[in-house]
Structures are given as C-alpha cells and as structure tokens.
Design a protein around this motif. Structure first.
Motif, PDB file in Angstrom:
ATOM      1  N   UNK A 189       0.839  -1.205   0.000  1.00 49.59           N
ATOM      2  CA  UNK A 189       0.000   0.000   0.000  1.00 49.59           C
ATOM      3  C   UNK A 189       0.874   1.255   0.000  1.00 49.59           C
ATOM      4  N   UNK A 190       1.951   1.235   0.777  1.00 52.39           N
ATOM      5  CA  UNK A 190       2.863   2.377   0.789  1.00 52.39           C
ATOM      6  C   UNK A 190       3.460   2.609  -0.594  1.00 52.39           C
ATOM      7  N   UNK A 191       3.820   1.524  -1.278  1.00 44.71           N
ATOM      8  CA  UNK A 191       4.344   1.673  -2.643  1.00 44.71           C
ATOM      9  C   UNK A 191       3.288   2.296  -3.544  1.00 44.71           C
ATOM     10  N   UNK A 192       2.058   1.813  -3.452  1.00 47.42           N
ATOM     11  CA  UNK A 192       0.983   2.312  -4.302  1.00 47.42           C
ATOM     12  C   UNK A 192       0.700   3.784  -4.045  1.00 47.42           C
ATOM     13  N   UNK A 193       0.732   4.195  -2.796  1.00 50.50           N
ATOM     14  CA  UNK A 193       0.526   5.604  -2.489  1.00 50.50           C
ATOM     15  C   UNK A 193       1.732   6.440  -2.923  1.00 50.50           C
ATOM     16  N   UNK A 194       2.931   5.877  -2.791  1.00 50.19           N
ATOM     17  CA  UNK A 194       4.121   6.569  -3.266  1.00 50.19           C
ATOM     18  C   UNK A 194       4.079   6.776  -4.765  1.00 50.19           C
ATOM     19  N   UNK A 200       1.443  12.331  -9.552  1.00 45.31           N
ATOM     20  CA  UNK A 200       0.920  13.698  -9.433  1.00 45.31           C
ATOM     21  C   UNK A 200       1.928  14.711  -9.980  1.00 45.31           C
ATOM     22  N   UNK A 201       3.222  14.377  -9.844  1.00 49.68           N
ATOM     23  CA  UNK A 201       4.285  15.253 -10.345  1.00 49.68           C
ATOM     24  C   UNK A 201       4.822  14.774 -11.696  1.00 49.68           C
ATOM     25  N   UNK A 202       3.998  13.986 -12.403  1.00 48.67           N
ATOM     26  CA  UNK A 202       4.329  13.517 -13.752  1.00 48.67           C
ATOM     27  C   UNK A 202       5.576  12.637 -13.781  1.00 48.67           C
ATOM     28  N   UNK A 203       5.811  11.899 -12.700  1.00 45.54           N
ATOM     29  CA  UNK A 203       6.988  11.030 -12.637  1.00 45.54           C
ATOM     30  C   UNK A 203       6.600   9.563 -12.471  1.00 45.54           C
TER      31      UNK A 203
END
Length: 289
Positions: A189-194, A200-203
């Motif tokens: 889940x942490x990976x998915x949120x990361x 969000x920053x196009x990365x």
C-alpha cells in the motif's frame, strides 16, 4: 442491456476474456473458503476462521484494485481499466460477508454488535471502512457517474485511499503477535501511495523515480514495523530492524516489498518490447503524408 447484467461482457455486449478471467479469479477465494468449510478443514472455531479469511481477501483485493492504475500506466496495459470496477465490487462483496459473519458470531444480536463497534477501536475502524466501501459501491454504476458528474465522481472515489488505510489498521490491530501478513499489505500500500505521489508530479513512469520508490517503500515499511512492535510490544527498534536484515527466517515482508518494487522497475524497462509493436494503419497514414 445485456452487458449490464453479465460482468464478463464488454460494453458492446461481446465476451471479454480479461473480464471473464478476473471474474472467475475473484470468486475463487470464496469457493475455496466454502470448500474448506464443507470439508472441515478450518480451525475449530469455524465462524472465526470464516471471518478472518473473508476479511483477508477483502484487503488483498483492495490492494489489487489500487494496483490497476500503476500497472496500466507503467506496463501500457490500458485494458486493465475495464476490470477496476469489478475489483471494487468484489471488495465490497467480501467485506459484507466478513461483517455478516461477525454478526452471526455475535448471535445476531445487533444491539451488542453496535456496542462492540462503539467500544472496540479495531471494530470502529473496520466499520468506518465498511461504510466508505458501501458509499463507493452505491456510486459505482454508470447512472451514478452521469448523475454526479465525472469530476465529482473521481474525487469521491479517492476515498479508496483512506479506506485502504482504515482496512490495514483494522487488520493490524486485530493481529495479536506476528504482523508479517498485514505488514506485507501495508508495504505494498505504501508503494501504491508513493506511486500516486510520483504520478501527481508527472513522474509515475520515470525509471529513476520507480527505482527510488522500489527502495524507499521497503525502508518505510521497515521503520513502520519497528515502530509498531516498539509501541505495542516494547521491542527495541534496533532488534526489529536487525531481524528485517536477516534472512535466517526467510524473506520478511520488507524484502517482499522490495522485490515487488523491483519487478515494477523490470516491467518499465521491458515495456518497449510490446509497446512499440508495428502498427500498419499508422505506418500507412505516415507514408501517405
């Protein structure tokens, strides 16, 4: 009209192999739980085992549903979007089964169930997640999307993220000693949120960013685990981190989260193998120009 009632059909009413396979896969856990129940393979406290299994699969499928967007973008698998709604409905299905079984365990006494939810933190958290999922399920139809509007519908369905947090907290709190199983889901889940933060920053499709995330997610998971054991069991943080680095007991959750992150990096590296396939129509148009 037909496609509305049969989830394995696409919007044009034709059979979708992808949707059919996912539909079967989503009901496979329920079928397996039923087989175990029928054959007496569950623990002596059968209802408790059923509650645990249904809740576990609900959280697992929730994590899978959150993985649709990154896999679709990183792997170039746009067709995955067709199964996201099905995954969300399956999560609600398993959660409702989970809650219904809990009511059965309490003898069907709804007043007692309500008091338990109010007094026990892990039940309060779990019930809040259930209410959130019910709201998402009630607004998952095409008619509701049109009524609410796509922009507001998308904002509403970002509730899946706090719902995921609540579901994982519920799982962690009701796990008495070894939290390895819920911790693995926490790490994913942490990976998915990361990834969503990167996106969000196009990365979200940047290879260096994905490599950094593959390392950062297990590190944060390890720190979370150390803090959890220290607060709940008084275990020294250094001892937990040392155990995470050791492979004497096999691959601990932090290593599995690292492997998952590296597999995504490998997926991004390999994407050109299928995303640059010749497209005759496009080549003909280019030649004509």
């Amino acid at each position: 009209m037909q496609a509305r009632f049969f989830p394995w059909l696409d919007r044009s009413g034709h059979l979708s192999i992808l949707k059919l396979l996912v539909f079967v896969a989503l009901f496979a856990p329920a079928a397996w739980i039923a087989v175990q129940f029928d054959l007496g393979w569950l623990n002596s406290d059968t209802v408790k085992s059923l509650i645990h299994e249904s809740g576990l699969w609900a959280v697992r499928i929730l994590i899978v549903s959150l993985a649709v967007s990154p896999l679709r973008r990183i792997g170039g698998w746009n067709k995955l979007i067709a199964v996201r709604r099905m995954l969300g409905v399956a999560v609600l299905f398993y959660v409702l089964g989970h809650f219904t079984l809990y009511i059965v365990q309490q003898g069907g006494d709804l007043v007692h169930v309500a008091s338990e939810i109010a007094l026990r933190l892990y039940l309060t958290v779990g019930f809040a997640a259930l209410l959130g999922l019910a709201a998402l399920g009630a607004t998952s139809t095409d008619a509701m999307i049109r009524r609410i509007g796509p922009a507001r519908w998308n904002r509403l369905h970002t509730l899946a993220y706090p719902i995921g947090v609540l579901a994982l907290i519920h799982y962690m709190l009701q796990t008495k000693l070894d939290v390895s199983a819920p911790l693995l889901l926490v790490g994913l889940f942490l990976w998915l949120m990361g990834w969503r933060l990167l996106n969000r920053f196009k990365r979200g499709e940047s290879l260096p960013a994905l490599a950094a995330l593959a390392v950062a997610a297990p590190v944060v998971t390890a720190l979370f685990e150390a803090g959890w054991y220290h607060v709940r069991n008084g275990i020294d943080v250094a001892d937990v981190l040392s155990a995470d680095l050791s492979l004497d007991d096999g691959l601990r959750p932090v290593w599995l989260v690292l492997i998952a992150g590296l597999l995504v990096v490998a997926l991004r590296v390999a994407r050109p193998l299928w995303s640059r396939r010749p497209q005759p129509a496009r080549r003909l148009r280019a030649a004509a120009e």
